[in-house]
Each structure stands twice: as C-alpha cells, then as structure tokens.
Write an enzyme that holds these catalytic residues in place. Structure first.
Site, PDB file in Angstrom:
ATOM      1  N   GLN A 100      51.112  22.731  71.218  1.00 47.13           N
ATOM      2  CA  GLN A 100      50.808  21.312  71.024  1.00 47.13           C
ATOM      3  C   GLN A 100      51.974  20.471  71.540  1.00 47.13           C
ATOM      4  OE1 GLN A 100      48.864  20.610  66.910  1.00 47.13           O
ATOM      5  NE2 GLN A 100      49.996  22.519  66.708  1.00 47.13           N
ATOM      6  N   ASN A 101      53.076  21.137  71.819  1.00 50.12           N
ATOM      7  CA  ASN A 101      54.288  20.428  72.213  1.00 50.12           C
ATOM      8  C   ASN A 101      54.212  19.988  73.675  1.00 50.12           C
ATOM      9  OD1 ASN A 101      55.134  21.079  69.658  1.00 50.12           O
ATOM     10  ND2 ASN A 101      56.334  22.860  70.333  1.00 50.12           N
ATOM     11  N   ASP A 103      57.208  19.259  75.247  1.00 51.94           N
ATOM     12  CA  ASP A 103      58.620  19.289  75.662  1.00 51.94           C
ATOM     13  C   ASP A 103      58.937  20.315  76.747  1.00 51.94           C
ATOM     14  OD1 ASP A 103      59.345  20.825  72.418  1.00 51.94           O
ATOM     15  OD2 ASP A 103      58.706  21.789  74.280  1.00 51.94           O
ATOM     16  N   HIS A 118      48.392  19.274  74.669  1.00 54.23           N
ATOM     17  CA  HIS A 118      48.567  17.824  74.571  1.00 54.23           C
ATOM     18  C   HIS A 118      49.340  17.234  75.743  1.00 54.23           C
ATOM     19  CE1 HIS A 118      48.100  18.322  69.932  1.00 54.23           C
ATOM     20  NE2 HIS A 118      46.943  18.354  70.562  1.00 54.23           N
ATOM     21  N   CYS A 126      48.977   8.090  87.408  1.00 53.71           N
ATOM     22  CA  CYS A 126      48.859   6.757  88.005  1.00 53.71           C
ATOM     23  C   CYS A 126      47.459   6.228  87.675  1.00 53.71           C
ATOM     24  CB  CYS A 126      49.040   6.813  89.527  1.00 53.71           C
ATOM     25  SG  CYS A 126      48.609   5.228  90.294  1.00 53.71           S
ATOM     26  N   GLY A 187      55.258  26.815  63.324  1.00 58.02           N
ATOM     27  CA  GLY A 187      55.831  25.466  63.313  1.00 58.02           C
ATOM     28  C   GLY A 187      54.845  24.353  63.548  1.00 58.02           C
ATOM     29  N   ASN A 213      56.391  29.220  59.004  1.00 58.73           N
ATOM     30  CA  ASN A 213      56.664  27.814  58.768  1.00 58.73           C
ATOM     31  C   ASN A 213      57.682  27.706  57.653  1.00 58.73           C
ATOM     32  OD1 ASN A 213      56.406  24.954  58.125  1.00 58.73           O
ATOM     33  ND2 ASN A 213      54.512  25.008  59.346  1.00 58.73           N
TER      34      ASN A 213
END
Ligand code: BV8
Length: 243
Positions: A100-101, A103, A118, A126, A187, A213
């Site tokens: 889902q990150n 980064d 995501h 654009c 996590g 977790n």
C-alpha cells in the site's frame, strides 16, 4: 516448537506466498505512518489532502504535502524488514509483495516482484496529456508543478480516497492472494479497502495468514499467527528458522 518455528515451517512448505505491507514496514526507516502516534494523518486530515476534491480545491497544498513526504523519503533507507523480504524473494522464489506504500523502499531493498496498489510518490500524471511519468524533482521548485512537455497541471501518481484503484493492478493483487496458500501481512492497520480485503481472500480459500504488527488490528482475529512486534525484529526471528 515456538510460533516462530511453526511460522517458518509454514513459509518453507508454502507453494505460493503473498505479502501485504503497509506504512508500518517503513516506520523503522523513519517514514511516519498514517494513523499511528505522530502519524501523518494526525497532523492533517486525509480528507484535506489525499482526495481528488482536495487537489481540485488547493493543488498547491496537496503538492506541498507530497513534496514534504518526497523530501523525507529521499533521505531514508530501506530497513531490515524490507531487506529480509528481498532475500526471501531470491531464496524462496515463490513470494510476491503487494504494498500500500508509495515510498518505493521495497524496490530499493532489492525486491523485484512488487505490486504498488496505491501508486508511487516518484511518479506523476499530466492531466492534459493523461500521461504517467517519472517525476523525481526534489525538492519541487514551483507549486503546483507543471508538465515539462505541455505545461499542463500534473498530479501525484497515487490513488486518493474515493478513487478507484487501477483495475489491472487490483486484479493482479486479487489473483496473487487467491492463489497463495500463505499470506503474510506486515505493518498495516487493515482499515483501508480494498487492500485490507486481500488477506481475507487467502483465508477464505483455506490458506493461512501470518500478521506482524506492533499492535492488534482489524485483521488479528482472523490471523492464524499474530506476532506483536516490530517488522524487522519479527522477520529476523522467523528468518533464523529458515536459513
Ligand atoms: C476505493 C495513497 C472505490 C496516497 C492511500 C468503508 C468501508 C470500506 C471502504 C470504505 C469505507 N469508507 C470509504 C471507503 C473507501 C476507502 C477506505 O478504505 N477508507 C478507509 C479510511 C475506511 N478506500 C478508498 O477510497 C480506495 N478506493 O475504495 O474506491 C471506488 C470504486 C470505483 C469508482 C470509484 C471509487 C482508495 C484507498 C487508497 C487511498 N490512498 N494512500 C498517499 O499515500 O498519500 S491510503 C493510505 O492508507 C496509504 O496508502 C496507506 O498505505 C494506507 C493504509 O494505511 P496503512 O498502510 O495501514 O498505515 P496505517 O498508518 O493506517 O497503519 C500502520 C500500521 O503499522 C499500524 O497498524 C501500526 O500499528 C503498524 N506499525 C507501526 N510501526 C510498525 C508497525 N508494524 C510493524 N512494525 C513497525 N515498526
């Protein structure tokens, strides 16, 4: 036999392993989570920032939010949890990550099979040409940033609340968890859908779920194993029984 050994046996004997990760796996790299203590959303409300309406209303504010996260992410490194998953991709050969990150830390740790549910903070769209491209300007110089090709407005290539996920990406993620006999969930607060649904598919098909977790989540009651602790600590302990 300890739960770590049992989980390791499950992983060793698995035909296919699907991993779902959330912001918690990047927490030890120094990337704030969304809903935990000091989480991003505590300072901002999701509705204010990660929605198409917010961008429509104030693209500068939303781009400043992403520029802040891009600057932060560019200074951090993948942590041991990312690296162990990358090692397992090589040593086990039957593991794929759905994250889902946004980064990009899994890829920087060496993982090749990563589905970004995501989107990715280092890409932009654009809006004039409807084109996705790498956008690595850091820090961003002008707000809102414009397309270098046509001068049109651009937006982060991420999925906002209320936006549909890319159907092909979602189908790939669903198929992965459908065909997996082991799901490892690391996590994530398991609040955001459709991501949170994925491990439930593995469970419904008779597969096993391992959750890692620092606190219990909505998924915990369904999990076959719940390891309370930091992702890098728990993965290291399981890894000890794999090598
Ligand atoms: C959609 C990208 C439909 C941008 C994000 C009611 C029920 C079901 C669904 C909904 C509902 N109401 C609204 C919805 C839909 C909504 C949703 O799920 N809302 C939630 C809040 C209820 N979902 C959507 O809008 C999705 N789209 O449904 O579209 C549709 C269909 C057709 C046509 C039109 C529309 C889109 C969701 C995607 C939103 N984008 N991010 C950005 O990043 O800026 S979501 C955002 O939350 C992040 O991507 C993040 O990854 C995601 C999930 O959060 P987590 O990763 O779990 O992070 P969190 O902080 O919550 O938890 C961290 C966890 O780690 C904690 O449990 C903590 O204990 C743990 N932890 C901390 N440290 C560690 C650790 N664990 C281990 N080790 C540590 N060291």
């Amino acid at each position: 036999m300890s739960d770590f050994e049992r989980a390791a046996e499950l992983i060793k004997s698995a035909k296919k392993i699907a991993v779902l990760t959330g912001a918690g796996i990047s927490a030890e790299s120094g990337v704030p989570t969304f809903r935990g203590r000091g989480g991003l959303w505590q300072k901002y409300r999701a509705e204010e920032l990660a929605t198409p309406e917010a961008f429509q209303k104030d693209p500068v504010l939303v781009w400043k939010f992403y520029d802040y996260r891009r600057r932060l992410i560019s200074k951090v490194e993948p942590n041991k949890a990312h690296r162990i998953l990358a090692e397992w991709e090589n040593s086990l050969g039957n593991i794929e990550i759905v994250t889902q990150n946004i980064d990009g830390l899994h890829q920087r740790a060496g993982s090749k099979k990563v589905v970004e549910l995501h989107g990715n903070i280092w890409q932009a769209i654009c809006l004039k040409e409807n084109r996705v491209f790498k956008f690595k300007e850091n820090p961003i110089k002008e707000f809102p940033p414009k397309c270098s090709e046509c001068g049109g407005l651009i937006r982060p290539d991420v999925v906002w609340f209320g936006e549909a996920l890319d159907p092909l990406i979602l189908e790939k993620a669903f198929n992965l968890f459908e065909s997996a006999d082991v799901a490892i969930v690391i996590g994530t607060s398991s609040i955001v859908y459709p991501a949170a649904y994925l491990p439930q598919i593995t469970k419904k098909n008779g597969g096993s779920t391992i959750e890692i977790n620092i606190e219990e989540t909505a998924l915990t009651p369904l999990a076959d194993f719940f390891f309370k602790g930091k992702a890098s600590d728990i993965l290291s302990q399981i890894n000890n029984y794999l090598s």
